[in-house]
Scaffold this active site. Structure first.
Site, PDB file in Angstrom:
ATOM      1  N   HIS A  70     -11.183   4.480   1.995  1.00 25.29           N
ATOM      2  CA  HIS A  70      -9.736   4.662   1.812  1.00 25.29           C
ATOM      3  C   HIS A  70      -9.040   3.314   1.650  1.00 25.29           C
ATOM      4  CE1 HIS A  70      -6.026   7.220   2.653  1.00 25.29           C
ATOM      5  NE2 HIS A  70      -5.553   5.983   2.527  1.00 25.29           N
ATOM      6  N   HIS A  72      -5.962   1.274  -1.157  1.00 21.20           N
ATOM      7  CA  HIS A  72      -5.014   1.428  -2.278  1.00 21.20           C
ATOM      8  C   HIS A  72      -5.099   0.156  -3.120  1.00 21.20           C
ATOM      9  CE1 HIS A  72      -2.794   5.011  -0.622  1.00 21.20           C
ATOM     10  NE2 HIS A  72      -3.390   4.561   0.483  1.00 21.20           N
ATOM     11  N   GLN A 165       1.977   9.521  -4.885  1.00 22.21           N
ATOM     12  CA  GLN A 165       2.726   8.851  -3.809  1.00 22.21           C
ATOM     13  C   GLN A 165       4.097   9.505  -3.531  1.00 22.21           C
ATOM     14  OE1 GLN A 165       2.119   5.119  -2.310  1.00 22.21           O
ATOM     15  NE2 GLN A 165       3.305   6.363  -0.895  1.00 22.21           N
ATOM     16  N   HIS A 223      -3.775  12.572   1.598  1.00 20.42           N
ATOM     17  CA  HIS A 223      -2.998  11.930   2.658  1.00 20.42           C
ATOM     18  C   HIS A 223      -2.289  13.057   3.387  1.00 20.42           C
ATOM     19  CE1 HIS A 223      -3.645   8.171   0.574  1.00 20.42           C
ATOM     20  NE2 HIS A 223      -2.922   7.509   1.456  1.00 20.42           N
ATOM     21  N   GLU A 226       0.654  12.168   7.657  1.00 22.64           N
ATOM     22  CA  GLU A 226       0.776  10.760   8.062  1.00 22.64           C
ATOM     23  C   GLU A 226       2.206  10.525   8.523  1.00 22.64           C
ATOM     24  OE1 GLU A 226       0.042   7.727   5.127  1.00 22.64           O
ATOM     25  OE2 GLU A 226       0.018   6.145   6.637  1.00 22.64           O
ATOM     26  N   ASP A 322      -7.216   0.979   4.150  1.00 26.80           N
ATOM     27  CA  ASP A 322      -5.907   1.408   3.648  1.00 26.80           C
ATOM     28  C   ASP A 322      -5.245   0.312   2.808  1.00 26.80           C
ATOM     29  OD1 ASP A 322      -4.079   3.400   3.230  1.00 26.80           O
ATOM     30  OD2 ASP A 322      -3.084   3.246   5.166  1.00 26.80           O
ATOM     31  N   TRP A 328       3.200  -2.672   3.054  1.00 26.74           N
ATOM     32  CA  TRP A 328       3.074  -1.925   4.311  1.00 26.74           C
ATOM     33  C   TRP A 328       2.215  -2.646   5.348  1.00 26.74           C
ATOM     34  CZ3 TRP A 328       2.639   0.332  -0.559  1.00 26.74           C
ATOM     35  CH2 TRP A 328       3.707   1.147  -0.917  1.00 26.74           C
TER      36      TRP A 328
END
Ligand code: FE2
Length: 436
Positions: A70, A72, A165, A223, A226, A322, A328
């Site tokens: 996982h 991005h 997203q 996802h 979350e 992630d 983030w």
């Protein structure tokens, strides 16, 4: 099955004379004694006395390749662009990303993603599943990663998840973009039901994801939940769809942080249903340790999924990284061992038998979730492996050491010269190896 179990039952089929590489004194996961490993024609073979290259590992831990389930890659290395995230919160991160995405180009995505893939390979990662934002009428990020997947060839394995997203039914043209993404070459179908405008749209989005995946014979990785909202309950819909469509083993729920806040009676029933469905779970301790609990006054919840309970129920739980230096999460260099180190603390997995399991959660567990074939240290299998600068799984977690050697199809694809640290004590310089 543990990687070491495979090796202990060798099929006596692969003796080919002079080896390309002989690795002496390897410590395989869970093994009490050291083992010699031979490499010939890109495959693992039984040790022979002669080899073109012999290396003495002196008891170093050897594992199959690390697997990143996982990440991005389309957002990596964008930290500070166009401005830094001053609060570090999820919502400031989303606002910053909305601005950064305007300047996204295919070349920009490829350049950043390829850089992090190199970092991952240096860390021993050879299989990567990346979520790719498809809420873009031009699908720039996906086109970039489809091109990159082609260009990197056999150097690493890359799975692409069509990840909406902004939601599938809460973003204009979202469902059509998901279909186009699958047509362009996405390997896995994603979703983000807790981000849809209503609960009903969230359920509809999960059903859409499963239908699209089933139609094309693809896997699912959503996802899911979350959030710290204990009313966010879409994982149960995933379990129901997995059972209804007979997709056991092909479905992953990522994050599932709301499970932290569910009441125990609901969590008990849910976890049993996830086990019955045969689903995989990916937890992402780096991002979620800094992003969750932001609406709490003290005490602040950890906002983390129930790793131990899931594992006790027999569910395959994996660790994901992630983010790497994005709006983030500003830290990281793509090393799954860092994420495992954080989970040891954050998930209270410091028990003597729990620490070694963290290595499973970045190797064989995600290999199962990704459906990898030809994975593991076994005679006749591809000579893909990682040598740690550590003597055991626990020491690998404790020291988070660089990987000394990474082999892919029997070739050295990454190496680190052993570090040597000295300290001056009582006026004399002496070596320190951080061993008791
Ligand atoms: Fe994620």
């Amino acid at each position: 099955m543990q990687p070491g179990d495979l090796w202990r039952k060798p099929r006596l089929c692969y003796r080919a004379g002079v080896l390309d590489i002989l690795l002496r004194g390897a410590r395989l996961p869970g093994a009490a004694t050291l083992q010699d490993l031979g490499v010939v024609n890109g495959r693992l073979g039984l040790p022979e006395p002669e080899a073109r290259l012999t290396m003495d590992l002196k008891g170093a831990l050897v594992t199959p390749p690390l697997v990143e389930p996982h990440i991005h890659l389309d957002a990596v290395l964008t930290v500070g662009q166009p401005r830094p995230n001053l609060t570090g919160s999820l919502f400031e991160g989303i606002a910053i990303w909305a601005d950064r995405v305007k300047s996204l180009t295919v070349e920009d995505v490829k350049r950043r993603a390829e850089k992090v893939l190199r970092w991952q390979l240096a860390n021993g990662v050879q299989h990567v599943r990346t979520h790719v934002d498809v809420c873009d009428p031009e699908l720039r990020a996906l086109r970039a990663l489809v091109e990159l997947r082609q260009e990197i060839g056999d150097q690493m394995d890359l799975q692409l998840v069509a990840f909406p997203q902004q939601g599938i039914f809460s973003f204009e043209g979202g469902s059509e973009l998901m279909r186009r993404a699958v047509g362009l070459g996405a390997d896995v179908v994603g979703g983000i039901p807790h981000y849809e405008l209503t609960r009903e749209l969230g359920i509809k989005s999960v059903e859409f994801t499963f239908a699209l995946a089933a139609e094309h014979g693809l896997r699912v990785d959503i996802h899911c939940d979350e959030t710290d909202d204990d009313h966010s309950r879409f994982v149960e819909v995933m379990a129901a769809e997995t059972i209804r469509l007979g997709m056991a083993g092909r479905v992953t729920a990522s994050h599932t942080t709301a499970m932290h806040s569910y009441n125990n009676a609901y969590a008990y029933r849910l976890i049993r249903n996830l086990a019955r469905a045969g689903m995989h779970v990916v937890t992402n301790p780096l991002d979620n340790s800094v992003l969750q609990g932001r609406f709490d006054s003290y005490p602040i919840r950890r906002g983390h999924t129930r790793v131990k309970e899931l594992m006790e129920a027999g569910i395959n739980v994996c660790i994901g990284h992630d983010s790497v230096m994005d709006p983030w999460y500003p830290l990281g260099y793509g090393d799954p061992v860092q994420a495992a180190f954080v989970l040891a603390h954050y998930g209270q997995m410091s028990g003597a038998e729990e620490l070694p399991r963290l290595i499973d959660m970045i190797t064989c567990n995600p290999a199962r979730a990704l459906g990898l074939e030809d994975y593991g240290l076994r005679e006749g299998g591809s000579a893909n492996l990682v040598v740690f600068d550590a003597a055991s799984e626990t020491d690998a977690i404790r020291l988070v050491p660089r990987r000394r050697l990474v082999l892919r199809r029997g070739r050295i694809v990454a190496r680190t010269e052993p570090a040597r640290t000295t300290v001056v004590w009582d006026g004399r310089e002496e070596a320190v190896d951080f061993q008791p």
